[in-house]
Enzyme design. Structure first.
Site, PDB file in Angstrom:
ATOM      1  N   ASN A   1       0.823  -1.221   0.000  1.00 24.94           N
ATOM      2  CA  ASN A   1       0.000   0.000   0.000  1.00 24.94           C
ATOM      3  C   ASN A   1       0.856   1.269   0.000  1.00 24.94           C
ATOM      4  OD1 ASN A   1      -2.034  -1.815   0.101  1.00 24.94           O
ATOM      5  ND2 ASN A   1      -2.715  -1.355   2.184  1.00 24.94           N
TER       6      ASN A   1
ATOM      7  N   HIS B   1     -17.496  36.328 -30.775  1.00 24.44           N
ATOM      8  CA  HIS B   1     -18.633  35.571 -31.354  1.00 24.44           C
ATOM      9  C   HIS B   1     -18.268  35.002 -32.731  1.00 24.44           C
ATOM     10  CE1 HIS B   1     -21.108  37.719 -28.307  1.00 24.44           C
ATOM     11  NE2 HIS B   1     -20.323  38.736 -28.656  1.00 24.44           N
TER      12      HIS B   1
ATOM     13  N   SER C   1      -6.982  13.504 -49.133  1.00 25.85           N
ATOM     14  CA  SER C   1      -8.166  12.658 -49.175  1.00 25.85           C
ATOM     15  C   SER C   1      -7.956  11.592 -50.235  1.00 25.85           C
ATOM     16  CB  SER C   1      -9.378  13.518 -49.517  1.00 25.85           C
ATOM     17  OG  SER C   1     -10.374  12.725 -50.116  1.00 25.85           O
TER      18      SER C   1
ATOM     19  N   LYS D   1      -7.870  17.989 -51.643  1.00 23.51           N
ATOM     20  CA  LYS D   1      -7.980  18.189 -50.190  1.00 23.51           C
ATOM     21  C   LYS D   1      -6.633  18.206 -49.465  1.00 23.51           C
ATOM     22  CE  LYS D   1     -11.226  18.248 -47.758  1.00 23.51           C
ATOM     23  NZ  LYS D   1     -12.259  17.277 -47.442  1.00 23.51           N
TER      24      LYS D   1
ATOM     25  N   GLU E   1      -7.179  18.288 -35.731  1.00 22.30           N
ATOM     26  CA  GLU E   1      -8.430  17.611 -35.367  1.00 22.30           C
ATOM     27  C   GLU E   1      -8.189  16.539 -34.314  1.00 22.30           C
ATOM     28  OE1 GLU E   1     -11.154  17.366 -39.240  1.00 22.30           O
ATOM     29  OE2 GLU E   1      -9.068  16.881 -39.640  1.00 22.30           O
TER      30      GLU E   1
HETATM   31  N1  ARG Z   1      -1.323  -3.606  -7.295  1.00 18.75           N
HETATM   32  C1  ARG Z   1      -1.788  -2.851  -6.177  1.00 18.75           C
HETATM   33  C2  ARG Z   1      -2.161  -1.422  -6.646  1.00 18.75           C
HETATM   34  O1  ARG Z   1      -1.761  -1.050  -7.694  1.00 18.75           O
HETATM   35  C3  ARG Z   1      -0.756  -2.789  -5.116  1.00 18.75           C
HETATM   36  C4  ARG Z   1      -1.298  -2.611  -3.747  1.00 18.75           C
HETATM   37  C5  ARG Z   1      -1.988  -3.842  -3.304  1.00 18.75           C
HETATM   38  N2  ARG Z   1      -2.369  -3.766  -1.932  1.00 18.75           N
HETATM   39  C6  ARG Z   1      -3.190  -4.671  -1.405  1.00 18.75           C
HETATM   40  N3  ARG Z   1      -3.488  -4.506  -0.154  1.00 18.75           N
HETATM   41  N4  ARG Z   1      -3.688  -5.645  -2.090  1.00 18.75           N
HETATM   42  O2  ARG Z   1      -2.856  -0.706  -5.957  1.00 18.75           O
END
Ligand code: ARG
Length: 465
Positions: free
Chosen positions: A111, A157, A278, A284, A291
């Site tokens: 995490n 405008h 084109s 063209k 675009e």
């Molecule tokens: N692959 C996960 C992500 O990109 C990594 C973190 C995963 N954490 C977990 N508690 N499963 O967020």
């Protein structure tokens, strides 16, 4: 077989479809360099604080270097069964150095690891975008200097309003892009905090030094709340918000390029390099690049909206939903980079049709405001009365199907007897733009000065890196 990274409490492997929905390796492998940098910083800190031995840290360090070169050389096999970039790298480390590899994940979680990797990635992406934005500003400033006195119609405008210079128009975009760069730089400042060491969500009982890893990775400091550190994706949202506003600007410029290069307007010719033909209509010359820049804006806005929606219902701290933050970010930032490069090429190559611009600038009684201003200045008329008299003169010119400047003095005096032939000089488009010397106005002298200022500033920035 259960997952070797987390399968201890599981009796069977995940369903095939679970692997399918769960795996992020196909896209998050783009974070490999940031992941390895984060792991090295973490590993050094673990050794410095005595949490792991120096010997183990050295083995991990070397293993990570080997993995980096394997990935760079295209010799690394990413496995979907290992879900993501973090576990692919750790698993390979285990193959290379054995069970010591498992010590790297002490006092950290995926995490805080992914949050760290992604902040590093976004920080690099912002630096690259800043350089591209500076390049586009330079191209525009050069064109502005070259065409400081090239007169064209200014529109409101999309109706001919008052004459302006092409250089002035180019500098309008230089200003917009300067604000864009400011927004990215501002987002970068807030992004530059280290989540590493927040661990899963609550911090850790190991005596880690978060300041040390933050410093090693070039962060300004460690994020102060572990829950916030792992659950925050504001840094991506802010970047995509800034990207969206930049895309608006590029899309507006594209729209102008498309309109101006059309036969009806004929104000601009795009180079062969940024147009296509084109397959059926041989005459063209289509402004495809403009675009496509205009259309890719949709991908940028879509990505921003997508991530806002992913994040809006998430309780603290980490939820797997957040894995879906990367694809929108990559999509938007890749698109924006391409848009900027294409736009820079178009701007550098396009040729304003100087004669047609000047002719169009004089159409539509574009100097009527100059006439009203002259009446105010010379005859001391209140502006509202001058506006009315000028309106009558425009109506008269229209009954004769001529421009305001082609009315005879007698005709003018029939509407306002105090008008003298001095009025004809102020009716020319050239004198009109020349007179607009107020700060920020379109006078060629102003434009030249501002363009020069920008060119100097941008050159200095580019050389100071
Ligand atoms: N692959 C996960 C992500 O990109 C990594 C973190 C995963 N954490 C977990 N508690 N499963 O967020």
């Amino acid at each position: 077989m259960t997952n070797k990274m987390w399968g201890g409490r599981f009796a069977s492997a995940p369903a095939g479809i679970m692997e399918e929905i769960n795996a992020s390796i196909d896209f998050d492998k783009r974070l490999f360099a940031q992941d390895i940098a984060g792991s090295k910083a973490h590993c050094e800190m673990l050794a410095d604080t005595g949490i792991i031995s120096r010997e183990d840290a050295d083995a991990i360090h070397q293993g990570l270097d080997t993995i980096a070169s394997e990935i760079e050389a295209g010799k690394f096999t990413f496995s979907r069964a290992l879900e993501d970039v973090h576990m692919n790298i750790e698993s390979r480390l285990n193959e290379l150095i054995g069970s010591t590899a498992g010590k790297l994940h002490t006092a950290r979680s995926r995490n805080d690891q992914v949050a760290t990797d992604f902040r590093l990635y976004i920080r690099d992406a912002i630096d690259q975008l800043d350089a591209l934005l500076g390049g586009l500003q330079s191209a525009l400033a050069d064109r502005a200097h070259e065409h400081a006195a090239t007169i064209m119609p200014g529109f409101t405008h999309l109706q001919t309003a008052q004459p302006v210079t092409f250089g002035h128009h180019c500098l309008a975009y230089v200003e917009m892009l300067a604000r864009d760069r400011g927004r990215f730089i501002d987002a970068r400042k807030r992004a530059n905090e280290s989540p590493l060491g927040a661990a899963a969500l609550a911090g850790t009982s190991f005596p880690i030094d978060r300041g040390m890893t933050a410093k090693a990775l070039g962060f300004d400091g460690a994020a102060a709340n572990s829950l916030d550190a792992v659950s925050d994706r504001d840094f991506v949202l802010e970047t995509l918000s800034a990207a969206s506003i930049t895309a608006v600007h590029l899309s507006r410029l594209s729209e102008e390029i498309v309109i101006w290069s059309s036969a009806g307007f004929n104000l601009l010719t795009l180079s062969d390099k940024f147009t296509t033909g084109s397959s059926i209509m041989p005459q063209k010359r289509n402004p495809d690049a403009a675009e496509l820049v205009r259309a890719k804006t949709g991908a940028v806005f879509g990505a921003f909206t997508q991530l806002l929606i992913v994040m809006k219902g998430l309780p603290l701290a980490y939820s797997k939903d957040m894995q879906e933050d990367k694809v929108p970010a990559f999509t938007a930032l890749d698109a924006l980079s391409l848009m900027l490069v294409a736009m820079t090429g178009m701007v550098a190559d396009m040729e304003p049709n100087v004669a047609a611009m000047r002719k169009a600038a004089a159409a539509g009684h574009s100097t009527a405001t100059d006439l009203a201003d002259w009446l105010v200045r010379t005859l001391d008329m209140p502006f509202r009365d001058a506006h009315h008299v000028t309106g009558e003169l425009v109506a008269l010119a229209e009954t004769q199907s001529i421009g305001l400047s082609r009315l005879t003095l007698e005709d003018m005096q029939a509407v306002e007897p105090r008008i003298t032939d001095e009025v004809f000089s102020i009716l020319s488009v050239q004198n009109s733009v020349k007179s607009r010397k107020s700060y920020g106005g379109t006078a060629p002298s102003n434009v030249r000065k501002q363009a020069r200022g920008w060119i100097k500033r941008l050159e200095k920035e580019a050389t100071s890196g």
